[in-house]
Write a protein that holds these residues in place. Structure first.
Motif, PDB file in Angstrom:
ATOM      1  N   ARG A  63      10.310  -0.094  -2.168  1.00 12.82           N
ATOM      2  CA  ARG A  63       9.144   0.185  -1.487  1.00 12.82           C
ATOM      3  C   ARG A  63       9.110   1.293  -0.696  1.00 12.82           C
ATOM      4  NH1 ARG A  63       6.740  -0.092   3.190  1.00 12.82           N
ATOM      5  NH2 ARG A  63       8.561  -1.211   4.246  1.00 12.82           N
ATOM      6  N   ARG A  64      10.209   1.566   0.026  1.00 13.77           N
ATOM      7  CA  ARG A  64      10.193   2.946   0.587  1.00 13.77           C
ATOM      8  C   ARG A  64      10.433   4.163  -0.017  1.00 13.77           C
ATOM      9  NH1 ARG A  64      11.062   1.147   6.712  1.00 13.77           N
ATOM     10  NH2 ARG A  64      12.248   3.107   6.853  1.00 13.77           N
ATOM     11  N   GLN A  76       7.793   9.172 -16.416  1.00 15.26           N
ATOM     12  CA  GLN A  76       6.631   8.626 -15.856  1.00 15.26           C
ATOM     13  C   GLN A  76       7.378   7.427 -15.182  1.00 15.26           C
ATOM     14  OE1 GLN A  76       4.428   7.912 -19.482  1.00 15.26           O
ATOM     15  NE2 GLN A  76       2.721   9.369 -18.849  1.00 15.26           N
ATOM     16  N   VAL A  77       7.043   7.119 -13.989  1.00 15.86           N
ATOM     17  CA  VAL A  77       7.535   6.108 -13.202  1.00 15.86           C
ATOM     18  C   VAL A  77       6.468   5.350 -12.201  1.00 15.86           C
ATOM     19  CG1 VAL A  77      10.004   7.228 -12.892  1.00 15.86           C
ATOM     20  CG2 VAL A  77       8.057   7.730 -11.121  1.00 15.86           C
ATOM     21  N   ILE A  78       6.734   3.965 -12.344  1.00 24.54           N
ATOM     22  CA  ILE A  78       5.960   3.260 -11.400  1.00 24.54           C
ATOM     23  C   ILE A  78       6.751   2.668 -10.188  1.00 24.54           C
ATOM     24  CG2 ILE A  78       4.268   1.404 -11.407  1.00 24.54           C
ATOM     25  CD1 ILE A  78       4.071   1.552 -14.447  1.00 24.54           C
ATOM     26  N   ASN A  79       6.108   2.601  -9.145  1.00 19.47           N
ATOM     27  CA  ASN A  79       6.860   1.636  -7.906  1.00 19.47           C
ATOM     28  C   ASN A  79       6.050   0.797  -7.911  1.00 19.47           C
ATOM     29  OD1 ASN A  79       7.701   1.084  -5.412  1.00 19.47           O
ATOM     30  ND2 ASN A  79       8.594   3.210  -4.893  1.00 19.47           N
ATOM     31  N   ARG A  80       6.614  -0.427  -7.751  1.00 15.64           N
ATOM     32  CA  ARG A  80       6.073  -1.594  -7.509  1.00 15.64           C
ATOM     33  C   ARG A  80       6.877  -2.491  -6.310  1.00 15.64           C
ATOM     34  NH1 ARG A  80       2.433   0.764  -8.185  1.00 15.64           N
ATOM     35  NH2 ARG A  80       0.687   0.333  -9.734  1.00 15.64           N
ATOM     36  N   GLY A  81       7.525  -1.865  -5.635  1.00 16.21           N
ATOM     37  CA  GLY A  81       8.510  -2.347  -4.594  1.00 16.21           C
ATOM     38  C   GLY A  81       7.622  -3.162  -3.430  1.00 16.21           C
ATOM     39  N   PHE A  82       8.142  -4.310  -2.699  1.00 13.17           N
ATOM     40  CA  PHE A  82       7.423  -4.893  -1.745  1.00 13.17           C
ATOM     41  C   PHE A  82       8.482  -5.311  -0.674  1.00 13.17           C
ATOM     42  CE2 PHE A  82       7.637  -7.482  -5.394  1.00 13.17           C
ATOM     43  CZ  PHE A  82       7.830  -8.911  -4.863  1.00 13.17           C
TER      44      PHE A  82
END
Length: 226
Positions: A63-64, A76-82
């Protein structure tokens, strides 16, 4: 049944019930991340992420990681941290923050929170990881899942042995299996003498600083280029 036999039977029965009660697993409150997941979905509706990208998900180290796009400009990157999440929660929310993107690769960093909060043993967290893999591959069988290992920190030094046990279980499990890999970063933030480097952490001594993310980026980039 004789009184003594009845007493022994009753004692054994109560002991069995007590043992099962102690082992009873408290229900996971998935609703605690509902706002975060809903916000991701709202963002997706406004600007749908591309299919077949590289997805990063997991707890706070993901997430950070706000510089993902800059750190991996050729992808192509996607961040889906929580942040604060557990492996079980990533599995639960997979239909909402993994499946819609059909990622070609998932980099997954989770597991430390449930160990630290004593919600799971290392063996149970490992079982949760296997369930995550099974869930994702049932829907996305050709997606690579790369587990970024638990990382030593200054704030949680007392759990090093648990982290190592979980890391070893997962590393052994993924070895030689298609679409599964493991990145060892347990000692990444240490110096040549094996001591943790304070400059790799922010003030809470748990989360990574820009210097720490620079080291982590290099490890992940090496895996991407393999």
């Amino acid at each position: 049944m004789k009184p003594r036999a009845s007493f022994i039977f009753l004692t054994l029965l109560l002991s069995a019930i007590w043992t099962l009660t102690l082992r009873a697993e408290p229900a996971t409150d998935f609703s605690r991340f509902e706002k975060t997941i809903a916000a991701y979905e709202e963002s997706d509706r406004a600007a749908p992420p591309p299919k077949g990208a590289i997805l990063f998900t997991g707890a706070s180290h993901i997430r950070r990681w706000t510089t993902l796009a800059q750190d991996f400009p050729q992808h192509q990157v996607i961040n889906r941290g929580f942040g604060g999440s557990e492996i079980r929660e990533a599995t639960h929310f997979a239909p909402r923050i993994i499946f819609p993107y059909a990622p070609k690769t998932i980099y997954f960093r989770s597991g430390g929170n449930e160990l630290w909060n004593k919600k799971r043993t290392a063996e149970e967290a490992f079982a949760d990881f296997k369930e995550f893999v099974t869930t994702v591959h049932a829907k996305l069988p050709d997606t690579d899942i790369i587990y970024i290992s638990n990382i030593r920190s200054l704030a949680r030094a007392s759990q090093d042995d648990l982290l190592k046990t979980m890391n070893t279980l997962i590393a052994d499990y993924v070895r030689g299996k298609p679409h599964l890999r493991y990145i060892d970063v347990f000692d990444l933030m240490t110096d040549s003498s094996g001591q943790l480097r304070p400059e790799c952490f922010v003030e809470d001594r748990l989360h990574l600083s820009p210097a720490g993310y620079k080291l982590l980026t290099a490890k992940v980039a090496a895996d991407m280029g393999r």
